[in-house]
Design an enzyme around this catalytic site. Structure first.
Site, PDB file in Angstrom:
ATOM      1  N   MET A  22       0.708  -8.330   5.715  1.00 27.16           N
ATOM      2  CA  MET A  22      -0.513  -7.520   5.701  1.00 27.16           C
ATOM      3  C   MET A  22      -0.611  -6.737   7.000  1.00 27.16           C
ATOM      4  O   MET A  22      -0.666  -7.334   8.094  1.00 27.16           O
ATOM      5  CB  MET A  22      -1.742  -8.417   5.496  1.00 27.16           C
ATOM      6  CG  MET A  22      -1.827  -9.033   4.113  1.00 27.16           C
ATOM      7  SD  MET A  22      -3.221 -10.180   3.905  1.00 27.16           S
ATOM      8  CE  MET A  22      -2.569 -11.659   4.698  1.00 27.16           C
ATOM      9  N   CYS A 104       3.944  -0.586  -0.807  1.00 27.47           N
ATOM     10  CA  CYS A 104       2.816  -0.024  -0.072  1.00 27.47           C
ATOM     11  C   CYS A 104       2.526   1.400  -0.541  1.00 27.47           C
ATOM     12  O   CYS A 104       3.423   2.239  -0.556  1.00 27.47           O
ATOM     13  CB  CYS A 104       3.099  -0.021   1.426  1.00 27.47           C
ATOM     14  SG  CYS A 104       1.726   0.626   2.412  1.00 27.47           S
TER      15      CYS A 104
END
Length: 340
Positions: A22, A104
Site C-alpha cells: 500500500m 495500480c
C-alpha cells in the site's frame, strides 16, 4: 508451436496470509509493527519504481528491518532490463520475493505505462517477468486485477493468467478481485467502486490448480479469510490490516497452526517504543511521526482508543521527537481497560 517448460521456482514459506502493498503505508516502520503482531504473515513493501532503485537512493528504498522476513518488494515498471536490475538489488538486500505491480490504476502510474494498464500488454508482462526471473533466484510473482475498464468477462483474467503460465516461470498470482478503471475513477474509488467478483478468483484456482492463487480485495474479518481459504491458496488483506492492525493478532494460531500465545498489548507497545528510540537515534532522518502514524489504529475497539489516536497525531506532542509519548498514550489506554 513447441511448448516451453519452465523449472519450478524455489519454494518459500506459505503465503497463506499476507498484507498488501500500500503506497505510503506499508513502509519499513509499519512492517516492523506488523511483524511483532504476526510471526508468519507475508509482508509487502509499498510499490517502488524500478528506476528509483537504479538511478536514485537504493538504500533509502530497499532498507528494511532485521526480522521482517518473509518480506517481498513490489516493483513498478515496464522496462524488462530495469526491472531485472532492480530485482537483483532486492535479492542482494535480502528480500524473499519480488512482485510486479499490474494492478495500480493511478494516473501517475499510467503515465509511466505500468501498473494496471499492463494487463492490456500481456506479452510485455511476460518479458518483464522472465527478465526478472533470469536475474534472481528468489520467486518473482505478479499482482493484478481481474480486468481493465469494461473488460468484465472472466475470460479476460483467465487469458492473462494462462498466457503468463505458458510463457513464464511465474507460479504465484495475487488477484485483486475488482476491475481497474483507468479513466473516470480516482485510485480511492478504484478500491471501492468496481464490484468485487471473488468467484472469478475461485475459478482461476479451479482452472489452474498448479498455480498459487492469492485473493485480494475487500477482506475485513477473520471469518471472511477462512471462507476464502476454502477456495484459494492465500488471502491478502489491505486496508483492514493497516487501520486495524490487531486483526493480525490471531492469524498465527488461526491460519498457521502456531499455538504460541499472541503478543500482549503492553509488550507490543514496549517494543514499538524501543524501536522508535533506536530509529530516531540512528540519525537517518527518522522522526517520531514517521513511526507513530502507523500505530493510530492499534487500539481499535478498546476504551480510550480515541485518546491514543489524538496523542499520537498531535503535532505539538510529536515535535519533541521523544518516543516516551507512545508510553504516555498507552498509559491512558491501559488504565481504562480490564486486561486478562
Amino acid at each position: 508451436m513447441e511448448q516451453t517448460t519452465f523449472a519450478p521456482q524455489t519454494q518459500s514459506p506459505s503465503r497463506r496470509l499476507s498484507v498488501a502493498p500500500m503506497l505510503d503505508w506499508t513502509d519499513r516502520h509499519y512492517r516492523y509493527m506488523a511483524r511483532q503482531i504476526s510471526r508468519h504473515t507475508w509482508l509487502y513493501s509499498e510499490m517502488i519504481n524500478a528506476g528509483a532503485i537504479i538511478y536514485g537512493d537504493a538504500q533509502r528504498f530497499l532498507m528494511f528491518n532485521e526480522g521482517e522476513q518473509p518480506v517481498a518488494l513490489q516493483l513498478g515498471g515496464s522496462e524488462p532490463a530495469d526491472l531485472a536490475q532492480a530485482a537483483k538489488a532486492a535479492e542482494q538486500y535480502g528480500y524473499n520475493e519480488v512482485n510486479l505491480n499490474c494492478g495500480c490504476p493511478s494516473p501517475r502510474v499510467q503515465k509511466g505505462a505500468f501498473g494496471a494498464c499492463l494487463m492490456n500488454e500481456v506479452d510485455l508482462v511476460a518479458d518483464c517477468l522472465n527478465a526478472m526471473q533470469d536475474a534472481v533466484q528468489i520467486p518473482v510473482t505478479v499482482k493484478h486485477r481481474i480486468g481493465v475498464d469494461r473488460q468484465t468477462e472472466y475470460q479476460t483474467v483467465a487469458d492473462f493468467v494462462g498466457t503468463l503460465q505458458r510463457k513464464t516461470a511465474c507460479r504465484t498470482f495475487i488477484v485483486h478481485a475488482r476491475n481497474a478503471w483507468l479513466d473516470g475513477l480516482s485510485p480511492k474509488e478504484n478500491r471501492e467502486v468496481p464490484p468485487l467478483k471473488y468467484e472469478y478468483v475461485y475459478r482461476l484456482k479451479q482452472e489452474f490448480p498448479d498455480l498459487e492463487i492469492l485473493l485480494n480485495g475487500g477482506v475485513t474479518t477473520n471469518e471472511e479469510i477462512a471462507a476464502h481459504l476454502q477456495h484459494v491458496d492465500g488471502v491478502m488483506v489491505g486496508r483492514e490490516a493497516y487501520h486495524n492492525p490487531m486483526i493480525m493478532r490471531h492469524w498465527d494460531r488461526l491460519f498457521y497452526q502456531d499455538d504460541r500465545p499472541p503478543i500482549a498489548y503492553a509488550e507490543l507497545v514496549e517494543r514499538i517504543y524501543r524501536y522508535s528510540q533506536t530509529q530516531i537515534q540512528a540519525g537517518r532522518g527518522t522522526i517520531l511521526r514517521h513511526i507513530a502514524r502507523h500505530t493510530l489504529g492499534l487500539m481499535h475497539g478498546l476504551k480510550n482508543a480515541r485518546t491514543w489516536r489524538r496523542m499520537l497525531s498531535d503535532a505539538n506532542l510529536l515535535k519533541d521527537n521523544d518516543g516516551t509519548l507512545i508510553l504516555q498514550a498507552w498509559a491512558e489506554v491501559e488504565k481504562a481497560n480490564v486486561w486478562e
